[in-house]
Design a protein around this motif. Sequence first.
Motif, PDB file in Angstrom:
ATOM      1  N   LEU A  24       8.605  -5.363 -12.165  1.00 40.93           N
ATOM      2  CA  LEU A  24       8.792  -4.441 -11.048  1.00 40.93           C
ATOM      3  C   LEU A  24       7.494  -3.688 -10.750  1.00 40.93           C
ATOM      4  O   LEU A  24       7.095  -3.557  -9.592  1.00 40.93           O
ATOM      5  N   ALA A  25       6.822  -3.202 -11.778  1.00 39.63           N
ATOM      6  CA  ALA A  25       5.576  -2.458 -11.589  1.00 39.63           C
ATOM      7  C   ALA A  25       4.501  -3.336 -10.952  1.00 39.63           C
ATOM      8  O   ALA A  25       3.791  -2.904 -10.033  1.00 39.63           O
ATOM      9  N   GLU A  28       5.432  -3.915  -7.261  1.00 39.34           N
ATOM     10  CA  GLU A  28       5.146  -2.726  -6.466  1.00 39.34           C
ATOM     11  C   GLU A  28       3.655  -2.593  -6.195  1.00 39.34           C
ATOM     12  O   GLU A  28       3.245  -2.219  -5.094  1.00 39.34           O
ATOM     13  N   LYS A  30       1.493  -5.025  -5.906  1.00 41.12           N
ATOM     14  CA  LYS A  30       1.142  -6.018  -4.886  1.00 41.12           C
ATOM     15  C   LYS A  30       1.592  -5.587  -3.502  1.00 41.12           C
ATOM     16  O   LYS A  30       0.872  -5.772  -2.515  1.00 41.12           O
ATOM     17  N   VAL A  31       2.774  -4.992  -3.402  1.00 46.13           N
ATOM     18  CA  VAL A  31       3.286  -4.524  -2.109  1.00 46.13           C
ATOM     19  C   VAL A  31       2.391  -3.426  -1.543  1.00 46.13           C
ATOM     20  O   VAL A  31       2.014  -3.450  -0.374  1.00 46.13           O
ATOM     21  N   VAL A  32       2.010  -2.466  -2.370  1.00 46.60           N
ATOM     22  CA  VAL A  32       1.143  -1.374  -1.919  1.00 46.60           C
ATOM     23  C   VAL A  32      -0.216  -1.919  -1.501  1.00 46.60           C
ATOM     24  O   VAL A  32      -0.760  -1.522  -0.461  1.00 46.60           O
ATOM     25  N   GLN A  35       0.113  -3.558   1.885  1.00 48.42           N
ATOM     26  CA  GLN A  35       0.247  -2.562   2.947  1.00 48.42           C
ATOM     27  C   GLN A  35      -1.097  -1.926   3.275  1.00 48.42           C
ATOM     28  O   GLN A  35      -1.429  -1.725   4.443  1.00 48.42           O
TER      29      GLN A  35
END
Length: 80
Positions: A24-25, A28, A30-32, A35
């Motif tokens: 999960l970390a 997250e 990679k998503v940030v 963006q």
Amino acid sequence: KSELDPVSFLPFGYGRRQCVAKRLALMELKVVLCQLLSTMRFVQTENTIPKKGSDAEYIHVDGFFVAKHPIELDIVLRDK
């Protein structure tokens, strides 16, 4: 360097006792990053050596290739 324990710094643990939220970390993170990269762009400043379009020189340091001269970047918001 030979005195360092290879598992002395592992932020998510090691082996069977690994952190359950590791995936999960990392997701997250990679998503940030995606963006940020989708809303901003990186532009070379005039102080950057070499100039845009020419070849950069690199040196080998501890298993990594590092630019011989500093590469200065400005962060600019992308146009929508």
